[in-house]
Design a protein around this motif. Structure first.
Motif, PDB file in Angstrom:
ATOM      1  N   ILE A   8      21.574 -21.717 -28.277  1.00 56.60           N
ATOM      2  CA  ILE A   8      20.412 -21.374 -27.316  1.00 56.60           C
ATOM      3  C   ILE A   8      20.941 -19.786 -26.938  1.00 56.60           C
ATOM      4  O   ILE A   8      21.676 -19.660 -26.281  1.00 56.60           O
ATOM      5  N   ARG A   9      20.021 -18.873 -27.603  1.00 57.24           N
ATOM      6  CA  ARG A   9      20.175 -17.330 -27.184  1.00 57.24           C
ATOM      7  C   ARG A   9      19.316 -16.854 -25.911  1.00 57.24           C
ATOM      8  O   ARG A   9      18.230 -16.972 -25.866  1.00 57.24           O
ATOM      9  N   ILE A  10      20.096 -16.506 -24.881  1.00 54.93           N
ATOM     10  CA  ILE A  10      19.460 -15.975 -23.724  1.00 54.93           C
ATOM     11  C   ILE A  10      19.837 -14.444 -23.254  1.00 54.93           C
ATOM     12  O   ILE A  10      21.014 -14.237 -23.374  1.00 54.93           O
ATOM     13  N   VAL A  11      18.871 -13.693 -23.160  1.00 54.96           N
ATOM     14  CA  VAL A  11      19.017 -12.246 -22.816  1.00 54.96           C
ATOM     15  C   VAL A  11      18.680 -12.005 -21.381  1.00 54.96           C
ATOM     16  O   VAL A  11      17.528 -12.452 -20.906  1.00 54.96           O
ATOM     17  N   LEU A  12      19.398 -11.138 -20.798  1.00 55.55           N
ATOM     18  CA  LEU A  12      19.248 -10.898 -19.434  1.00 55.55           C
ATOM     19  C   LEU A  12      18.788  -9.423 -19.342  1.00 55.55           C
ATOM     20  O   LEU A  12      19.328  -8.507 -19.787  1.00 55.55           O
ATOM     21  N   PHE A  13      17.568  -9.320 -18.608  1.00 59.36           N
ATOM     22  CA  PHE A  13      16.998  -7.798 -18.554  1.00 59.36           C
ATOM     23  C   PHE A  13      16.876  -7.695 -16.819  1.00 59.36           C
ATOM     24  O   PHE A  13      16.554  -8.725 -16.210  1.00 59.36           O
ATOM     25  N   GLY A  14      16.933  -6.702 -16.449  1.00 60.93           N
ATOM     26  CA  GLY A  14      16.644  -6.357 -15.071  1.00 60.93           C
ATOM     27  C   GLY A  14      17.067  -4.807 -14.642  1.00 60.93           C
ATOM     28  O   GLY A  14      18.065  -4.193 -15.306  1.00 60.93           O
ATOM     29  N   LYS A  15      16.743  -4.519 -13.515  1.00 67.36           N
ATOM     30  CA  LYS A  15      17.595  -3.169 -13.146  1.00 67.36           C
ATOM     31  C   LYS A  15      18.833  -3.559 -12.552  1.00 67.36           C
ATOM     32  O   LYS A  15      19.299  -4.465 -12.209  1.00 67.36           O
ATOM     33  N   THR A  16      19.540  -2.154 -12.398  1.00 65.22           N
ATOM     34  CA  THR A  16      20.835  -2.044 -12.102  1.00 65.22           C
ATOM     35  C   THR A  16      20.871  -2.917 -10.340  1.00 65.22           C
ATOM     36  O   THR A  16      19.997  -2.538  -9.565  1.00 65.22           O
ATOM     37  N   GLY A  17      22.048  -3.928 -10.178  1.00 61.65           N
ATOM     38  CA  GLY A  17      21.973  -4.370  -8.720  1.00 61.65           C
ATOM     39  C   GLY A  17      21.086  -5.389  -8.815  1.00 61.65           C
ATOM     40  O   GLY A  17      21.382  -6.163  -7.486  1.00 61.65           O
ATOM     41  N   THR A  18      20.440  -6.231  -9.605  1.00 61.68           N
ATOM     42  CA  THR A  18      19.781  -7.260  -9.293  1.00 61.68           C
ATOM     43  C   THR A  18      20.338  -8.544  -9.513  1.00 61.68           C
ATOM     44  O   THR A  18      20.003  -9.620  -9.105  1.00 61.68           O
ATOM     45  N   GLY A  19      21.564  -8.555  -9.979  1.00 64.12           N
ATOM     46  CA  GLY A  19      22.414  -9.853 -10.210  1.00 64.12           C
ATOM     47  C   GLY A  19      22.355 -10.196 -11.574  1.00 64.12           C
ATOM     48  O   GLY A  19      23.017 -11.254 -11.776  1.00 64.12           O
ATOM     49  N   LYS A  20      22.057  -9.247 -12.515  1.00 59.45           N
ATOM     50  CA  LYS A  20      21.957  -9.806 -14.033  1.00 59.45           C
ATOM     51  C   LYS A  20      23.647 -10.244 -14.358  1.00 59.45           C
ATOM     52  O   LYS A  20      23.440 -11.363 -14.872  1.00 59.45           O
ATOM     53  N   HIS A  92      16.072 -17.188 -27.529  1.00 57.82           N
ATOM     54  CA  HIS A  92      15.241 -18.289 -27.228  1.00 57.82           C
ATOM     55  C   HIS A  92      14.491 -18.218 -25.745  1.00 57.82           C
ATOM     56  O   HIS A  92      13.458 -18.943 -25.425  1.00 57.82           O
ATOM     57  N   ALA A  93      15.467 -17.338 -25.107  1.00 55.75           N
ATOM     58  CA  ALA A  93      14.776 -16.899 -23.462  1.00 55.75           C
ATOM     59  C   ALA A  93      15.120 -15.502 -23.145  1.00 55.75           C
ATOM     60  O   ALA A  93      16.332 -15.139 -23.524  1.00 55.75           O
ATOM     61  N   ILE A  94      14.158 -14.886 -22.729  1.00 56.11           N
ATOM     62  CA  ILE A  94      14.490 -13.549 -22.000  1.00 56.11           C
ATOM     63  C   ILE A  94      14.424 -14.023 -20.493  1.00 56.11           C
ATOM     64  O   ILE A  94      13.306 -14.341 -20.092  1.00 56.11           O
ATOM     65  N   LEU A  95      15.264 -13.446 -19.681  1.00 54.65           N
ATOM     66  CA  LEU A  95      15.223 -13.715 -18.319  1.00 54.65           C
ATOM     67  C   LEU A  95      15.194 -12.448 -17.712  1.00 54.65           C
ATOM     68  O   LEU A  95      15.954 -11.408 -17.857  1.00 54.65           O
ATOM     69  N   PHE A  96      13.885 -12.295 -16.705  1.00 47.31           N
ATOM     70  CA  PHE A  96      13.766 -11.027 -15.825  1.00 47.31           C
ATOM     71  C   PHE A  96      14.482 -11.151 -14.581  1.00 47.31           C
ATOM     72  O   PHE A  96      13.990 -12.149 -13.948  1.00 47.31           O
ATOM     73  N   VAL A  97      15.607 -10.577 -14.398  1.00 50.88           N
ATOM     74  CA  VAL A  97      16.231 -10.625 -13.050  1.00 50.88           C
ATOM     75  C   VAL A  97      15.974  -9.769 -12.033  1.00 50.88           C
ATOM     76  O   VAL A  97      15.986  -8.647 -12.124  1.00 50.88           O
ATOM     77  N   MET A  98      15.547 -10.306 -10.874  1.00 48.62           N
ATOM     78  CA  MET A  98      15.247  -9.501  -9.463  1.00 48.62           C
ATOM     79  C   MET A  98      15.734 -10.180  -8.550  1.00 48.62           C
ATOM     80  O   MET A  98      16.129 -11.596  -8.509  1.00 48.62           O
ATOM     81  N   ARG A  99      15.830  -9.569  -7.254  1.00 48.09           N
ATOM     82  CA  ARG A  99      16.413 -10.261  -6.135  1.00 48.09           C
ATOM     83  C   ARG A  99      15.188 -10.707  -5.203  1.00 48.09           C
ATOM     84  O   ARG A  99      14.207 -10.403  -5.467  1.00 48.09           O
ATOM     85  N   ILE A 100      15.491 -11.856  -4.436  1.00 47.49           N
ATOM     86  CA  ILE A 100      14.269 -12.173  -3.721  1.00 47.49           C
ATOM     87  C   ILE A 100      14.146 -10.856  -2.553  1.00 47.49           C
ATOM     88  O   ILE A 100      15.032 -10.235  -2.151  1.00 47.49           O
ATOM     89  N   GLY A 101      12.917 -10.354  -2.467  1.00 46.10           N
ATOM     90  CA  GLY A 101      12.527  -9.529  -1.428  1.00 46.10           C
ATOM     91  C   GLY A 101      12.461  -7.965  -2.178  1.00 46.10           C
ATOM     92  O   GLY A 101      11.899  -7.094  -1.767  1.00 46.10           O
ATOM     93  N   ASP A 102      12.729  -7.987  -3.800  1.00 42.51           N
ATOM     94  CA  ASP A 102      12.286  -6.934  -4.380  1.00 42.51           C
ATOM     95  C   ASP A 102      10.788  -6.651  -4.635  1.00 42.51           C
ATOM     96  O   ASP A 102      10.288  -7.389  -4.514  1.00 42.51           O
ATOM     97  N   ARG A 103      10.850  -5.262  -4.867  1.00 37.12           N
ATOM     98  CA  ARG A 103       9.211  -4.704  -5.237  1.00 37.12           C
ATOM     99  C   ARG A 103       9.498  -4.158  -6.534  1.00 37.12           C
ATOM    100  O   ARG A 103      10.485  -3.740  -7.114  1.00 37.12           O
ATOM    101  N   LEU A 104       8.249  -4.215  -7.173  1.00 34.48           N
ATOM    102  CA  LEU A 104       8.154  -3.372  -8.469  1.00 34.48           C
ATOM    103  C   LEU A 104       7.302  -2.090  -8.183  1.00 34.48           C
ATOM    104  O   LEU A 104       6.207  -2.082  -7.772  1.00 34.48           O
ATOM    105  N   THR A 105       8.032  -0.745  -8.487  1.00 35.59           N
ATOM    106  CA  THR A 105       7.591   0.321  -8.105  1.00 35.59           C
ATOM    107  C   THR A 105       6.611   0.705  -9.429  1.00 35.59           C
ATOM    108  O   THR A 105       6.888  -0.049 -10.433  1.00 35.59           O
ATOM    109  N   ASP A 106       5.964   1.742  -9.478  1.00 37.97           N
ATOM    110  CA  ASP A 106       5.331   2.289 -10.523  1.00 37.97           C
ATOM    111  C   ASP A 106       6.065   2.623 -11.682  1.00 37.97           C
ATOM    112  O   ASP A 106       5.945   2.134 -13.097  1.00 37.97           O
ATOM    113  N   ASP A 107       7.476   3.128 -11.420  1.00 40.38           N
ATOM    114  CA  ASP A 107       8.439   3.433 -12.485  1.00 40.38           C
ATOM    115  C   ASP A 107       8.871   2.106 -13.096  1.00 40.38           C
ATOM    116  O   ASP A 107       9.431   1.868 -14.314  1.00 40.38           O
TER     117      ASP A 107
END
Length: 298
Positions: A8-20, A92-107
């Motif tokens: 089971i192959r799992i890939v973690l994506f997300g911004k720095t500091g999100t807890g990936k 098998h799975a792409i995990l988008f990691v973000m923190r509770i309370g995060d927002r998504l900016t235009d960037d």
């Protein structure tokens, strides 16, 4: 592809500091990846760890902040290549990691668009949103929280068919183990009747991966070479470089004059590699497209 059975192959994506990295450590039940609370990325190269759980081999790929807007594009290209190579034949799975309370900016949304251009719209059929810092829900359920998130995050959740889970990476072993088991059940339900995600990029990455596998015999040994920048990684770069450069061209509005030419070159070389398995000319074309980009930079 018997070498990849029972993985089971799992890939973690997300911004720095999100807890990936912390999320990867929770899934692996050990401190495999460096994880610290600081502004700069701790993970600077894609890497992976493995764990056998309930008779299955989990392969967790931790990526640097590929969704960070400040990241150098050449560095981003290198880490895209590394992460794609490690997860052959496909995640098998792409995990988008973000923190509770995060927002998504235009960037942030532009970076997710780059991810989509790289892997294709269908990748979201294999995507799950993971919210870290579960304690910050402050008594709310995750479903209640998701009703209050900004539209940009709600759109991301919709793309992922509302597959969402919360992790407390500082919680007790029992709490973390429960979250991991819930995640694996979610992955099983998500891929039921399917296999793993693949596209032209991942199919092309199989060519150098399988060639090296035939030489050294173990998939994890090939992955270690890719993670460490060894022979397998160099072969992946020669094969996939034109693909990635074409993607970076198409995502950069300041060089529209180069966009069409670069995309055509990338497509032609990629198709040839996929058809013949010949990666010999790819490095030269990669350099040519890189020069094209340089000439048209604003």
């Amino acid at each position: 592809m018997d070498d990849f059975n029972n993985e089971i192959r799992i890939v973690l994506f997300g911004k720095t500091g999100t807890g990936k990295s912390s999320t990867g450590n929770t899934i692996l039940n050990r401190e495999e990846f460096k994880a610290e609370c600081q502004g700069q990325a701790v993970t600077d190269k894609s890497s992976f760890g493995t764990r056998t759980l309930n008779g299955r081999k989990l392969i967790v790929v931790d990526t640097p902040g590929l969704l960070d807007t400040h990241r150098d594009r050449e560095e981003m290209k290198t880490e895209i290549l590394r992460s794609v190579g490690i997860c052959v034949p496909g995640p098998h799975a792409i995990l988008f990691v973000m923190r509770i309370g995060d927002r998504l900016t235009d960037d942030d949304q532009n970076c997710i668009q780059l991810f989509t251009e790289m892997f294709g719209e269908h990748v979201f059929k294999y995507a799950i949103v993971v919210f870290t810092r579960e304690n910050d829900l402050n008594g709310k359920t995750l479903n209640q929280y998701c009703q209050t998130v900004p539209d940009a995050i709600r759109n991301l959740l919709t793309q992922c068919s509302n597959r969402v889970i919360a992790f407390d990476n500082n919680g007790t072993y029992r709490k973390k183990n429960k979250a991991v088991n819930s995640l694996l059940r979610m992955i099983d339900n998500m891929i039921y009747g399917q296999t793993y995600y693949s596209n032209d990029l991942l199919l092309s990455a199989q060519v150098p991966f399988m060639a090296r596998l035939n030489e050294i015999g173990q998939p994890d040994a090939v992955r270690q070479e890719i993670a460490g920048g060894g022979t397998a990684f160099k072969n992946v770069v020669r094969t996939l470089g034109p693909f990635i450069i074409g993607i970076l061209i198409s995502s950069s509005p300041s060089i529209n004059a180069a966009k069409a030419v670069g995309s055509i070159i990338a497509e032609k070389v990629g198709s040839n590699v996929l058809r013949t398995g010949n990666v010999g000319d790819a490095a030269g074309v990669t350099a040519a497209v890189a020069a094209l980009i340089s000439n048209y930079k604003s």
